[in-house]
Design an enzyme around this catalytic site. Sequence first.
Site, short mmCIF file in Angstrom:
data_model
loop_
_atom_site.label_atom_id
_atom_site.label_comp_id
_atom_site.label_asym_id
_atom_site.label_seq_id
_atom_site.Cartn_x
_atom_site.Cartn_y
_atom_site.Cartn_z
N TYR A 56 40.13 40.88 30.87
CA TYR A 56 40.66 40.85 32.23
C TYR A 56 41.11 39.45 32.64
O TYR A 56 42.06 39.30 33.41
CB TYR A 56 39.66 41.46 33.21
CG TYR A 56 39.65 42.95 33.03
CD1 TYR A 56 40.69 43.74 33.51
CD2 TYR A 56 38.64 43.58 32.31
CE1 TYR A 56 40.71 45.11 33.30
CE2 TYR A 56 38.66 44.95 32.10
CZ TYR A 56 39.70 45.70 32.59
OH TYR A 56 39.73 47.05 32.37
N ILE A 95 45.71 47.70 39.30
CA ILE A 95 44.71 46.67 39.60
C ILE A 95 45.37 45.32 39.81
O ILE A 95 44.68 44.32 39.95
CB ILE A 95 43.64 46.60 38.49
CG1 ILE A 95 44.24 46.20 37.15
CG2 ILE A 95 42.90 47.93 38.37
CD1 ILE A 95 43.21 45.93 36.06
N ASP A 96 46.69 45.29 39.89
CA ASP A 96 47.44 44.03 39.92
C ASP A 96 47.61 43.39 41.29
O ASP A 96 48.09 42.28 41.40
CB ASP A 96 48.81 44.22 39.28
CG ASP A 96 49.63 45.32 39.92
OD1 ASP A 96 49.61 45.47 41.15
OD2 ASP A 96 50.32 46.04 39.16
N HIS A 113 41.14 51.90 41.00
CA HIS A 113 40.44 51.32 39.85
C HIS A 113 39.99 49.89 40.11
O HIS A 113 39.71 49.15 39.18
CB HIS A 113 41.33 51.37 38.61
CG HIS A 113 41.75 52.74 38.23
ND1 HIS A 113 40.86 53.73 37.88
CD2 HIS A 113 42.98 53.32 38.16
CE1 HIS A 113 41.51 54.85 37.61
NE2 HIS A 113 42.80 54.62 37.78
#
Length: 133
Positions: A56, A95-96, A113
């Site tokens: 991540y 998730i950006d 998410h």
Amino acid sequence: MAKGEAIVILTGAGISKESGLETFRDEGGLWSRTRIEDVATPEAYARDPNRVLEFYNMRRQSMVDGNIRPNAAHLALARLEREWPGEVLLVTQNIDTLHSLGGVPEEHVVELHGHMRGVICSGNATPLNPIPH
């Protein structure tokens, strides 16, 4: 639709692909090179937290290094949210954080998410290795 009605918008990886982000499931996408079970489950984190954090952190860093910014679609949805006479809720699988960066207020975005804005310690909620956008 009647004036003032609420609308819900659902987005996924396709909207951010135009910004230069890799998708997860497309041919050649992230899951074709990395097993989801190795980096995106609680079990993976328990087994190898450094690998999960590295995965991540790499994604977060790619947003900085790649100069990833909201694209025309993100901006159009932000404009819709501002101008629609009723309520707008944007639900995303992404998730950006590009919807928020594009101008949709965070309280109007549901990130199914989670997000990549930073990492917190699961033991004491201390921020770890945050990489800014």
